[in-house]
Design an enzyme around this catalytic site. Structure first.
Site, PDB file in Angstrom:
ATOM      1  N   GLU A 192      -8.491   2.165   2.024  1.00  0.00           N
ATOM      2  CA  GLU A 192      -7.776   3.363   1.554  1.00  0.00           C
ATOM      3  C   GLU A 192      -7.945   4.568   2.467  1.00  0.00           C
ATOM      4  O   GLU A 192      -7.223   5.570   2.323  1.00  0.00           O
ATOM      5  CB  GLU A 192      -8.258   3.737   0.142  1.00  0.00           C
ATOM      6  CG  GLU A 192      -9.578   4.479   0.068  1.00  0.00           C
ATOM      7  CD  GLU A 192     -10.818   3.606   0.191  1.00  0.00           C
ATOM      8  OE1 GLU A 192     -11.937   4.147   0.097  1.00  0.00           O
ATOM      9  OE2 GLU A 192     -10.662   2.380   0.382  1.00  0.00           O
ATOM     10  N   CYS A 220     -16.490  -0.741  -1.830  1.00  0.00           N
ATOM     11  CA  CYS A 220     -17.692  -0.369  -1.076  1.00  0.00           C
ATOM     12  C   CYS A 220     -18.944  -0.446  -1.962  1.00  0.00           C
ATOM     13  O   CYS A 220     -19.296  -1.511  -2.436  1.00  0.00           O
ATOM     14  CB  CYS A 220     -17.512   0.997  -0.424  1.00  0.00           C
ATOM     15  SG  CYS A 220     -18.727   1.307   0.893  1.00  0.00           S
ATOM     16  N   HIS A 235     -13.145   0.131   3.389  1.00  0.00           N
ATOM     17  CA  HIS A 235     -12.386   1.284   2.895  1.00  0.00           C
ATOM     18  C   HIS A 235     -10.964   1.239   3.429  1.00  0.00           C
ATOM     19  O   HIS A 235     -10.544   2.108   4.210  1.00  0.00           O
ATOM     20  CB  HIS A 235     -13.054   2.585   3.327  1.00  0.00           C
ATOM     21  CG  HIS A 235     -14.277   2.942   2.554  1.00  0.00           C
ATOM     22  ND1 HIS A 235     -14.228   3.410   1.258  1.00  0.00           N
ATOM     23  CD2 HIS A 235     -15.592   2.896   2.901  1.00  0.00           C
ATOM     24  CE1 HIS A 235     -15.467   3.652   0.834  1.00  0.00           C
ATOM     25  NE2 HIS A 235     -16.303   3.349   1.796  1.00  0.00           N
TER      26      HIS A 235
END
Length: 293
Positions: free
Chosen positions: A233, A138, A231
């Site tokens: 994750e 990011c 993102h």
């Protein structure tokens, strides 16, 4: 195979409930050493998110949590930081196979205005010389593209916020082994990097992009660095938490796109990115960190 984590790290008990095998044991076989420079405000959440993804490989992986001296976290206790994190200048003489640098909520600032920009640049340069492969996530992806290649970030008219469909542009690359032609990933950002700027750099290649969210994964040729604007994750309820946080602050925010059924925020979100997120980091570890060891 187990993940090797610092003893008593809060993520351990959380991940054991998900049947992820973690240990503080140190057998004779050397594990892959992955450093995580965690710039996100809520450290424990981010630690757990990335450790979850790093568990998706038969390789033995040791995770070391990194911090920088020029930044003091406001949302994580000093006790936690002292117990589980070490400073970059204490770690930079050690050998690491991989590095992950997380995002940070700093998009409203020019890079040079960031209080820890000079030290972060030192981390970037150290990684380029000493680490086999680095994942920048990011804001860190935008910052690293600017640092190494002078690629600017641009503010977006509206926040890029939701779970977006992406197209794999180079399915032959090992990073995408096992991927479908299209995959989903969350985004949460107020700025972007643009295809035209990246295409002017011979050493970079756009690997995946979205019609709505723009450039998603950029690779440096050879796989020594990946710049990921989304993102993958994120846990299932992270976007929901961000949305309700901003609503409570009275900020102008739309519900995250393609996240709630029928865009109805009263319903539980639909998770559609987790399988490819695990596959992405497994491929990174197996083909860019381990294979180069």
């Amino acid at each position: 195979m187990p993940l090797i984590l610092p003893d008593r790290l809060p993520a351990i008990e959380l991940l054991k409930k998900e049947n992820i095998f973690v240990t503080d044991d140190q057998p004779d076989v050397r594990p892959l050493r992955i450093a995580l420079l965690n710039l996100m405000p809520i450290k424990i959440t981010t630690e757990t998110d990335f450790i979850r993804l790093l568990s998706c490989t038969p390789l033995r992986v040791e995770v070391a949590l990194m911090k920088i001296r020029s930044h003091t976290p406001k949302h994580t206790s000093a006790e936690h930081m002292q117990a589980f994190y070490r400073y970059f200048d204490e770690m930079k003489h050690e050998s690491f196979d991989g590095l992950i640098v997380t995002g940070a909520p700093l998009e409203h600032l020019d890079y040079e205005q960031v209080t820890y920009w000079a030290e972060l640049q030192e981390v970037f340069d150290w990684a380029a010389r000493n680490v086999r492969s680095t994942c920048y996530i990011c804001w860190a992806a935008q910052a690293a593209l600017y640092h190494f290649f002078g690629i600017p970030k641009y503010p977006t008219e509206k926040k890029i916020f939701g779970v977006f469909r992406h197209t794999v542009l180079h399915p032959e690359v090992p990073l995408f082994r096992g991927f479908d032609d299209e995959f989903h990933a969350p985004h949460s950002r107020h700025s972007e990097v643009r295809r035209a700027d990246i295409e002017r750099v011979p050493d970079l290649c756009i690997m995946a992009e979205s019609a709505e969210a723009g450039v998603h994964i950029v690779a440096k040729h050879g796989g020594s660095a990946f710049f990921i604007t989304g993102h993958s994750e994120y846990a299932p309820l992270t976007l929901d938490g961000e949305y309700r946080r901003d609503l409570a602050k009275g900020l102008p925010i739309d519900p995250p796109a393609h996240y709630y059924p029928n865009d109805d925020a009263s319903q539980p979100p639909v998770v559609r990115w987790r399988a490819h997120a695990h596959l992405l980091f497994m491929n990174w570890l197996n083909h860019y960190v381990h294979q180069n060891t």
